[in-house]
Design a protein around this motif. Structure first.
Motif, PDB file in Angstrom:
ATOM      1  N   ALA A  18      65.528  34.223  39.875  1.00 48.43           N
ATOM      2  CA  ALA A  18      64.197  34.236  39.274  1.00 48.43           C
ATOM      3  C   ALA A  18      63.630  35.648  39.221  1.00 48.43           C
ATOM      4  CB  ALA A  18      63.271  33.310  40.062  1.00 48.43           C
ATOM      5  N   SER A  19      63.819  36.415  40.308  1.00 48.68           N
ATOM      6  CA  SER A  19      63.305  37.785  40.342  1.00 48.68           C
ATOM      7  C   SER A  19      64.022  38.668  39.334  1.00 48.68           C
ATOM      8  CB  SER A  19      63.461  38.365  41.754  1.00 48.68           C
ATOM      9  OG  SER A  19      62.738  37.601  42.689  1.00 48.68           O
ATOM     10  N   PHE A  20      65.349  38.492  39.224  1.00 47.57           N
ATOM     11  CA  PHE A  20      66.102  39.302  38.268  1.00 47.57           C
ATOM     12  C   PHE A  20      65.746  38.927  36.829  1.00 47.57           C
ATOM     13  CE2 PHE A  20      69.628  40.074  41.562  1.00 47.57           C
ATOM     14  CZ  PHE A  20      69.029  41.279  41.928  1.00 47.57           C
ATOM     15  N   VAL A  21      65.468  37.657  36.588  1.00 43.53           N
ATOM     16  CA  VAL A  21      65.051  37.250  35.244  1.00 43.53           C
ATOM     17  C   VAL A  21      63.726  37.919  34.877  1.00 43.53           C
ATOM     18  CG1 VAL A  21      64.194  35.292  33.885  1.00 43.53           C
ATOM     19  CG2 VAL A  21      66.317  35.074  35.181  1.00 43.53           C
ATOM     20  N   VAL A  22      62.806  37.986  35.848  1.00 38.44           N
ATOM     21  CA  VAL A  22      61.529  38.666  35.606  1.00 38.44           C
ATOM     22  C   VAL A  22      61.771  40.141  35.290  1.00 38.44           C
ATOM     23  CG1 VAL A  22      59.350  39.389  36.661  1.00 38.44           C
ATOM     24  CG2 VAL A  22      60.181  37.065  36.997  1.00 38.44           C
ATOM     25  N   ALA A  23      62.674  40.779  36.062  1.00 38.70           N
ATOM     26  CA  ALA A  23      62.974  42.191  35.818  1.00 38.70           C
ATOM     27  C   ALA A  23      63.611  42.387  34.445  1.00 38.70           C
ATOM     28  CB  ALA A  23      63.898  42.720  36.916  1.00 38.70           C
ATOM     29  N   LEU A  24      64.562  41.517  34.095  1.00 33.19           N
ATOM     30  CA  LEU A  24      65.209  41.636  32.787  1.00 33.19           C
ATOM     31  C   LEU A  24      64.215  41.397  31.653  1.00 33.19           C
ATOM     32  CD1 LEU A  24      68.620  39.821  33.421  1.00 33.19           C
ATOM     33  CD2 LEU A  24      68.226  42.268  33.114  1.00 33.19           C
ATOM     34  N   ALA A  25      63.295  40.460  31.866  1.00 28.66           N
ATOM     35  CA  ALA A  25      62.279  40.206  30.842  1.00 28.66           C
ATOM     36  C   ALA A  25      61.400  41.435  30.649  1.00 28.66           C
ATOM     37  CB  ALA A  25      61.437  38.994  31.240  1.00 28.66           C
ATOM     38  N   ALA A  26      61.045  42.106  31.759  1.00 29.98           N
ATOM     39  CA  ALA A  26      60.230  43.317  31.649  1.00 29.98           C
ATOM     40  C   ALA A  26      60.971  44.415  30.895  1.00 29.98           C
ATOM     41  CB  ALA A  26      59.843  43.803  33.052  1.00 29.98           C
ATOM     42  N   ILE A  27      62.267  44.546  31.155  1.00 27.56           N
ATOM     43  CA  ILE A  27      63.070  45.566  30.462  1.00 27.56           C
ATOM     44  C   ILE A  27      63.189  45.237  28.980  1.00 27.56           C
ATOM     45  CG2 ILE A  27      65.372  46.581  30.321  1.00 27.56           C
ATOM     46  CD1 ILE A  27      65.640  46.130  33.351  1.00 27.56           C
ATOM     47  N   ALA A  28      63.426  43.963  28.674  1.00 28.75           N
ATOM     48  CA  ALA A  28      63.630  43.566  27.282  1.00 28.75           C
ATOM     49  C   ALA A  28      62.347  43.655  26.465  1.00 28.75           C
ATOM     50  CB  ALA A  28      64.194  42.150  27.223  1.00 28.75           C
ATOM     51  N   LEU A  29      61.201  43.386  27.095  1.00 25.78           N
ATOM     52  CA  LEU A  29      59.934  43.389  26.366  1.00 25.78           C
ATOM     53  C   LEU A  29      59.287  44.763  26.294  1.00 25.78           C
ATOM     54  CD1 LEU A  29      58.375  40.064  27.718  1.00 25.78           C
ATOM     55  CD2 LEU A  29      59.505  40.448  25.529  1.00 25.78           C
ATOM     56  N   ALA A  30      59.801  45.714  27.063  1.00 23.56           N
ATOM     57  CA  ALA A  30      59.182  47.046  27.100  1.00 23.56           C
ATOM     58  C   ALA A  30      59.088  47.700  25.722  1.00 23.56           C
ATOM     59  CB  ALA A  30      59.945  47.949  28.074  1.00 23.56           C
TER      60      ALA A  30
END
Length: 815
Positions: free
Chosen positions: A782-794
């Protein structure tokens, strides 16, 4: 000239202020975490020393063995005749149960009454420190008066004064809260750490004697030594004098061997090691981010640097302009770092004070620590800028002046990597090609993400490791019965005595079994020849290995009824360096002709059990007779009968007059450690929040740089009719590719960091607990998904620049 270059650098800063502030804030997080958490460590160490001094903690504590007591004055008389002792006080300590009502709900917990001199008329060893000007209890009052330990009263939010019931039916009035050095941090011999399930009550000595029914008796002596006195010699004289005069066994404990003192003074240093590791990783991540940014900034100014070299300007003066950008990043990082450090420090202090209740807690500004952190944070961006600038000024001016669309951008590896065949059309291959054509930049960005995600993995894993250790310990002790309890008797009784049988036949009890628990000092037989062998004080429980109710689990070896061997915890076996079949030397109390003495014998290790507390050891009940305690019991285990609760059992047994000293649920063994973990988790949460924010900053900064740097590429794509959303999607895919690789590397590196903290750092802070490394993968995912979402949406945020782009201006080429 200097003024001109300063104005030039300010122009560069205005153009790239978002990236500069983002990198500065990245440094600020590293500076703040290091300075803030290190400040807390210094505050703790200073406050611990002053708190111990203010309460005069003992140098030695002598306790009458096996729950006995002696007439008041006898221990003081022995101490008065021994050279090297400065001050001493007699006390009476005993376990009880404490009952009260909290917010309309009954609260029935383990209690301990400390009878001591509370008059305040003269200095007292191991004195109490009154909280909020609490009143001192009055001796010989109609209703006994006590002080409540601050940790317990604060946890349950008790009023400043009120009434309690102790021992089943004795009412007492508490007149305030206090702390004593033994209970700044509560670490019990059975592994219980905390304040939710242990109510410590400080009472005048005469009141404690009346409550316990031990009029005129004491069982404890605390003393301080004169400067230069030999603690070992004083200990020997104390034990020999007590044994020769009254036949009393004294267990003598030094301050340095007191579990609460070890945890209190050792935890800050261990925590600082973890803080340093986290801060170092953040600094490394910030350095890579600054290096990546500065390299791109210098490359963007390549033509200007080439022009400067072409007109004969010296390289030393050329590097000044980009170095000023590094200075600006460093200054922003230092200013924000102080603010972040203070925010982290004061938030962490709140957590620390919830765990260790120190009466004196000072928080002076740690100028030296902040100076170190700020100097490091200032040096990182300057050095990061210096390296690519020095590379740039070594290029021939004619190569530097060439237009960017003709210049090589991939370095020595770029052409090689670019030849790797990829499926799909050109737009679909573009994110992969963008990463391949600049491997150095890709690598630096990847390392920045990896460092951040590794910290997040380690913090999450440390929390789940604590939880797994507690859960496994409870599962082993409870044996499938969540309300399984142990009844501690106030003395040794025959198993067929009324005291034991009344417990077994009580209507609230079922599956009851008498047992024996004795303290023993154990060392490995092979270590006796060494200068400093490992010696551990273990609690040896004599239980029936043939019982169908409960026996310890054997992970190695076997539990054989009537076997003379001892069963050790896995942690203890590893510390001793022994396995099944090896011998250990056990020094234990023995009952010979009705008198207590000590005996030493060699025992084989019959099995190893998985409970994480190393102090738990077991022997078959039949072997109690070899120690002189055959057919005796000092504890009874059982579970509540159908229709009865654990509180019903506690109330029924304490009011029965059967010699019961304590009734405690086995699940309470780790309950207070869970309380401490719940408070400490605040530090982990703070760190994770900053790490997530750091990942978002890096992703945002990388997307901004990509948009600025590839403006000509994007303008060309727009000129061919490619929509803005497709360009943003390509940037998102590019970031996501980096993020996926960073998640894998960050997970591996974070797991290594977790192992280091759990297996090497934590055992020093909590030596009696064998950590069981565990990872809750769903939480990690879950934490890594949040991090990946932040990277992808940046890339969405700098997308407005693409919408407002002046395409002809970006496509114009001037030679």
């Amino acid at each position: 000239m200097w003024l001109f270059r300063l104005r030039w650098s300010l122009r560069d800063a205005r153009k790239r202020w978002i990236q500069i502030v983002a990198i500065g804030f990245t440094l600020a997080i590293g500076i703040g975490l290091y300075a803030g958490l290190s400040s807390v460590t210094q505050w703790r160490l200073t406050s611990i020393d002053k708190s111990l001094e203010a309460t005069s903690m003992y140098d030695l504590r002598a306790t009458v063995g096996e729950g006995g007591d002696v007439p008041a004055g006898s221990l003081a008389r022995i101490a008065s005749e021994i050279d090297g002792i400065d001050r001493y006080n007699e006390r009476l300590l005993f376990d009880t149960q404490v009952e009260t009502v909290v917010e309309g709900e009954e609260l029935l917990v383990h209690g301990r009454i400390v009878g001591m001199d509370l008059s305040g008329s003269e200095p007292v060893v191991n004195d109490v420190y009154l909280i909020d000007d609490a009143a001192r209890p009055v001796s010989n009052s109609a209703t006994p008066q006590v002080l409540v330990n601050r940790g317990f009263s604060t946890f349950w939010d008790l009023p400043t004064s009120g009434a309690l019931t102790v021992g089943g039916d004795v009412g007492v009035d508490y007149v305030g809260a206090a702390v004593s050095p033994e209970f700044f941090l509560i670490i019990e011999g059975n592994g219980s750490l905390g304040r939710s399930n242990l109510a410590v009550l400080f009472a005048p000595l005469d009141a404690a004697q009346d409550i316990s029914g031990r009029s005129g008796m004491v069982n404890d002596l605390v003393l301080t030594l004169e400067p230069g006195a030999d603690a070992a010699a004083v200990t020997r004289q104390l034990t020999e004098a007590a044994a020769s005069q009254d036949g009393v066994l004294l267990d003598v404990l030094t301050r340095e061997a007191t579990p609460s003192y070890i945890g209190l003074t050792g935890s800050p240093e261990i925590d600082q090691g973890i803080y340093n590791a986290i801060s170092l990783l953040l600094f490394v991540g910030a350095a890579f981010a600054a290096l990546n940014f500065s390299a791109r900034m210098v490359e963007a100014q390549r033509r200007e640097i080439g022009n400067s070299m072409a007109i004969g300007e010296h390289p030393r003066t050329i590097v000044i302009r980009p170095l000023l950008i590094g200075l600006q990043i460093g200054i922003i990082g230092m200013i924000l770092g102080v603010a972040v450090g203070y925010a982290i420090a004061f938030q962490t202090v709140t957590v620390v004070q919830e765990v260790a209740w120190l009466p004196i807690f000072e928080q002076p500004f740690q100028a030296g620590i902040y100076a170190q952190a700020m100097a490091l944070g200032f040096a990182v961006p300057v050095l990061a800028v210096l390296w690519p600038v020095l590379r740039a000024v070594r290029v021939r001016p004619v190569d530097a002046i060439r237009s960017s669309h003709l210049a090589s951008r991939g370095g020595s590896l770029g052409p090689i990597i670019s030849r790797i065949p990829l499926p799909g059309r050109s737009l679909e291959r573009m994110p992969f090609r963008n990463l391949m054509r600049a491997p150095r930049r890709t690598f630096l960005t990847l390392l920045t993400f990896t460092m951040s995600l590794a910290i997040m993995f380690a913090m999450l894993g440390l929390g789940s490791t604590f939880t797994a250790t507690l859960d496994d310990g409870n599962e082993e002790l409870l044996g499938g019965e969540p309300d399984r309890f142990t009844v501690q008797l106030d003395s040794f009784y025959p198993v067929n005595s009324p005291q034991v049988q009344d417990i077994l036949t009580n209507p609230t009890v079922q599956l009851g079994e008498p047992a024996m628990v004795l303290g023993a000092n154990v060392t490995a037989a092979t270590s006796e020849a060494t200068d400093d062998p490992i010696r551990l004080d273990l609690a040896v429980r004599f239980v029936d290995f043939g019982s169908t109710v409960w026996t310890p689990t054997a992970t190695e070896g076997s539990l054989s009824p009537r076997s003379p061997g001892i069963v050790l915890a896995d942690k203890a076996a590893r510390d001793f360096g022994v396995g099944v079949g090896d011998d250990v030397i056990v020094t234990h109390p023995a009952l010979v002709d009705g008198a207590f003495t000590y005996s030493t014998r060699s025992l084989p290790v019959a099995a190893i059990h998985p409970h994480p507390l190393r102090l738990n050891a077991y022997m078959d009940l039949s072997q109690a007779s070899t120690w002189g305690f055959g057919d005796l019991a000092n504890i009874v285990t059982g579970v509540p009968a159908d229709g009865s609760s654990l509180n019903d059992v506690k109330r029924a047994l304490f009011g029965s007059g059967t010699g019961v000293a304590l009734v405690q649920g086995l699940n309470e063994t780790f309950q207070s450690l869970e309380d401490s973990l719940e408070q400490s988790s605040g530090v982990f949460v703070i760190t994770r929040i900053f790490v997530i924010f750091l990942v978002m900053l890096i992703a945002f900064n990388t997307a901004n740089i990509n948009v600025d740097e590839r403006s000509r590429d994007h303008a060309t794509m727009f000129a061919y009719g490619i929509p803005v959303r497709r360009v943003i999607a390509n940037l998102s895919v590019e970031g996501l590719l980096l993020g996926v690789v960073a998640v894998v590397l960050g997970g591996l590196f974070g797991y290594a960091l977790l192992l280091w903290m759990a297996l090497f750092q934590m055992p020093t802070a909590v030596p009696d607990v064998g950590m069981i490394v565990s990872v809750r993968w769903w939480e990690m995912a879950a934490s890594f998904v949040v991090a990946l979402a932040a990277i992808a949406l940046a890339p969405i945020f700098p997308g407005r620049k693409l919408n407002k782009m002046f395409i002809p201006g970006q496509l114009r080429v001037m030679e």
